[in-house]
Design a protein around this motif. Sequence first.
Motif, PDB file in Angstrom:
ATOM      1  N   SER A  53     -24.082  22.423  35.636  1.00 42.70           N
ATOM      2  CA  SER A  53     -22.735  22.058  35.790  1.00 42.70           C
ATOM      3  C   SER A  53     -21.968  22.033  34.629  1.00 42.70           C
ATOM      4  CB  SER A  53     -22.941  21.551  37.407  1.00 42.70           C
ATOM      5  OG  SER A  53     -23.409  20.022  36.996  1.00 42.70           O
ATOM      6  N   ILE A  56     -19.166  24.261  33.073  1.00 35.98           N
ATOM      7  CA  ILE A  56     -18.981  25.378  34.387  1.00 35.98           C
ATOM      8  C   ILE A  56     -17.225  24.824  35.328  1.00 35.98           C
ATOM      9  CG2 ILE A  56     -19.010  26.129  36.242  1.00 35.98           C
ATOM     10  CD1 ILE A  56     -21.235  26.442  34.817  1.00 35.98           C
ATOM     11  N   ALA A  58     -15.563  24.979  37.084  1.00 33.64           N
ATOM     12  CA  ALA A  58     -15.130  24.780  38.261  1.00 33.64           C
ATOM     13  C   ALA A  58     -15.586  22.979  38.671  1.00 33.64           C
ATOM     14  CB  ALA A  58     -15.776  26.334  39.905  1.00 33.64           C
ATOM     15  N   GLU A  59     -16.748  23.221  37.391  1.00 36.61           N
ATOM     16  CA  GLU A  59     -17.456  21.733  37.971  1.00 36.61           C
ATOM     17  C   GLU A  59     -16.862  20.698  37.169  1.00 36.61           C
ATOM     18  OE1 GLU A  59     -20.577  18.719  37.847  1.00 36.61           O
ATOM     19  OE2 GLU A  59     -19.538  20.019  39.123  1.00 36.61           O
ATOM     20  N   GLY A 196     -19.601  14.426  39.967  1.00 40.03           N
ATOM     21  CA  GLY A 196     -19.773  16.179  40.503  1.00 40.03           C
ATOM     22  C   GLY A 196     -21.129  16.534  40.947  1.00 40.03           C
ATOM     23  N   SER A 197     -21.029  17.428  41.325  1.00 39.72           N
ATOM     24  CA  SER A 197     -21.760  18.739  42.000  1.00 39.72           C
ATOM     25  C   SER A 197     -22.849  18.322  41.960  1.00 39.72           C
ATOM     26  CB  SER A 197     -21.124  19.650  42.533  1.00 39.72           C
ATOM     27  OG  SER A 197     -21.870  20.719  40.824  1.00 39.72           O
ATOM     28  N   THR A 623     -17.000  31.750  48.402  1.00 36.33           N
ATOM     29  CA  THR A 623     -16.327  31.069  47.103  1.00 36.33           C
ATOM     30  C   THR A 623     -14.818  32.268  47.202  1.00 36.33           C
ATOM     31  OG1 THR A 623     -18.971  30.204  46.348  1.00 36.33           O
ATOM     32  CG2 THR A 623     -16.980  31.398  44.780  1.00 36.33           C
ATOM     33  N   THR A 640     -13.060  24.567  43.882  1.00 33.26           N
ATOM     34  CA  THR A 640     -14.298  24.033  43.032  1.00 33.26           C
ATOM     35  C   THR A 640     -15.081  23.337  44.870  1.00 33.26           C
ATOM     36  OG1 THR A 640     -14.650  22.146  41.791  1.00 33.26           O
ATOM     37  CG2 THR A 640     -12.735  22.320  43.584  1.00 33.26           C
ATOM     38  N   ASN A 642     -19.248  22.276  45.424  1.00 37.40           N
ATOM     39  CA  ASN A 642     -20.036  22.117  45.780  1.00 37.40           C
ATOM     40  C   ASN A 642     -20.595  23.501  45.986  1.00 37.40           C
ATOM     41  OD1 ASN A 642     -20.938  19.075  45.363  1.00 37.40           O
ATOM     42  ND2 ASN A 642     -21.359  18.728  46.887  1.00 37.40           N
ATOM     43  N   VAL A 645     -19.257  25.417  42.490  1.00 38.18           N
ATOM     44  CA  VAL A 645     -20.304  25.171  42.009  1.00 38.18           C
ATOM     45  C   VAL A 645     -21.486  26.199  42.189  1.00 38.18           C
ATOM     46  CG1 VAL A 645     -21.290  23.897  40.591  1.00 38.18           C
ATOM     47  CG2 VAL A 645     -18.455  22.512  41.254  1.00 38.18           C
TER      48      VAL A 645
END
Length: 841
Positions: A53, A56, A58-59, A196-197, A623, A640, A642, A645
């Motif tokens: 990730s 990314i 979104a991450e 992060g995720s 999403t 964003t 989890n 992502v």
Amino acid sequence: MPAKVDYQRFIDAADDWITGRPGTVVLAFLVLTAGFAVGLPAVSTESGTEQFSEDIPAERALQDVNDKFSDPFAPDEGSTQLIQRDENVLSKQGLLRMLTVQQRMAEDPDMRVVETESAARIVARQLDPSASTLEAEIDAVERATPGEIRTAVGTLARENPGFASLLSDDFNPTAPSASATVGIVRHEVPAGISSGSGQGGSSPLEPIQVEAIYVADAAGGDIVVFGSGVIAQEFGTVIGDSLLIVVPAAVFFIILFLIVAYRDLVDLLLATVALGMAIVWTFGFMGFAGIAFSQILIAVPPLLLAVGIDFGIHAINRYREEGLDEDDPVRAMRTTTDQLLVAFFIVTTTTVIGFSSNLVSGLLPIREFGVVASIGITFTFLIFGVFLPALKLYTDGLRERYPIPTFSQAPIGSEGSSLGGVLSLGVEIAKRAPAVFLVVVLLSAGFAGYYATGIDTTFSQEQFLPPEETADFYDVLPEPFRPSDYTITATINFLEDNFESSEDDETVVYVEGPMERNSALESIWRAGEDPPESFVKDGRHARETSVVTVIRDYQERDPAFDALVARNDRNANGIPDQNLGEVYDYLLSSPARERTLNYLTEDRRNARVVYAVQADATDTEVTADTRLVADRYRMGATATGNIVVFKAISDIIFESAIVSLALAIAGTAVFLLFIYWVLEGRASLGLANLVPIVVTVAFVAGSMRYLGFSLNAFTATVLAMTIGLGIDYSVHLTHRYIDERRVQPTVLTALSRTVYGTGGALLGSVLTTVFGIGVLVLSVFPAIGDFGLLTGLSVIYAFLSSLLVLPAALVVWERLFGVGDVDAETPGNGSGAPPTTPTVE
């Protein structure tokens, strides 16, 4: 005959080194091996989903959210969960056990404990409101009678909603009893906790939680320590365990087939040395390049072993065959390398094209897989194309001077053998109806490709988790090959099964812009009006938590703040729309400061809005809806969280698989057209060479859907890899056909000699490749096992396609671009030409 490019001088130069100075070549490669070995200690491991990730958008937004929406002056903290089970955790003994573990952790300065909480502590404080330390709470529980504990638990069950959330779903307040509870220990740690995720990367909590395991064990009972440090440790352990199982198993099967293929101890040792060098070179490169060894790279060692052994079988057997007609070993080896270096170069280049197509992926681990596999295959070409022939020639010279035992030196396969008859089925089809057969195969491949468009694409944390229970066959393995006991998956499943989550699934919008602008809060609130289907609704508005909801909640608690908001609410909808800086100043100087900083940065440049989403909504729906809501904001806003992502990663996996496959096919086609123009002056021969691999890719993709496999971080590389591995067989057969076509009177005779000679070696190499890569099914990671199974299946398809489809494709090619009548004798190769002994690659 079309003009050809003169490439022979390059081959002759390599031949001169291999056959003229074999000792020098061997020494040079050994020195290089020692150099690459220096990089081995620098190879680190990396695991989990964090690595996927990193790039990314979104991450990055999620990391910004988690980094910015907290008190900037607060120390970094991480938490450890203490999961107590298999006893009545509300009995006196159960309460004391949890309190004892928390006290011992708090008293250890290395654990840097800043806070602890548990149901046991809450009960102790209910028993003795003056108890403010763990020691005092332990005393309170020890003094209490069962009746007093029962009364305290009953009171807490009625008056403290948070108390029950720490207990399992079977909590009975009247007994009182519960089979499990979760205690929390928070630690002050150096910077480094993942924001992060992903999970599974390195964690500064690892040494703390490893020590906590010993503390919990010393207290007795069943208290499981869980947290990011435990996850990181187990991910690293699983990688090591998988390698300890997979690599020796691959070596075992490969050596087993090598014994059958070589039937000579010295040749077996030579091939084993070459295989070891390929591994050392590749891992040494990783150390120098700073590429960490991740789960997806577990596939590389078996891959190199399988491809290397394929090259080795072709090299040794071709040399043995040449030795049947040539007494001089140097001339025999020169003939061997003169032919095989070209075939190996074509195979290596097409394989590298297949692997390097993964460089277009948006995911770093897949790009690193493409780099490492491409470099490894290139090293394998050099070692088995140059070093092994030189070492073989040098060793055979020693055999003549010293009493080194020599066993069988006969090549694999011969004309008229039962094996040759089975392998020549494709030639029989090519004799009778090549065009019809080719049309049927291509139509079937087209249907399989169309069917494959329904393959699912997934990416989830579960794909990286070790199994809850390892298979029974692992139990028979001796140490150190037996896998460790893993707790991550079992613990996660236990928490999901026994503790009811009071929270909805969540998705996040990260807002960037001047939050003191008059319309800022109005924009946030209006974005949640008429929410999409996957969002949880409160009336006609999305259920959200944001700085707006913080303001509304605090209005009910503070009349002065309520008056301030009312003065700055021009449209009287409860949301201030002027003098927002003054509103924020009041909040940040009030008891609501900490909560405010969870949704508004102190510089008033960013905001976080959390929306509740339906638990049964798909990741795709959540999403899409989150992005829809983010587009409603007047300021910059990024969807964003989890869910978003992981869906973004899933989309990239699918895109990478399609793009890399297209590039691999296009790149391989262009290269084959070019190389056959260079070698033979007939570029169209490359199209015939490509037909079996296109058929293979289509059937592999169709089989993936039929067998229920999805495109994930591991299997996404299989289709491009199929080109890289599968082209091997069609290239060897095509290249051998070219040689035989020059000396055989007819096309069909040349095809027969090709299959009889090269088919046996190909069968040996396909067995080693399938078993060498197929051992990945023994990996502790199920996803790696799926990867191994699909790769082995693709190799089998490529082998069958080369033997069955390629002869028909070559016959059709000859009719279109060559002799026309494939049964007619070729000028210059009349029937009076002496028959040649079938050669073997």
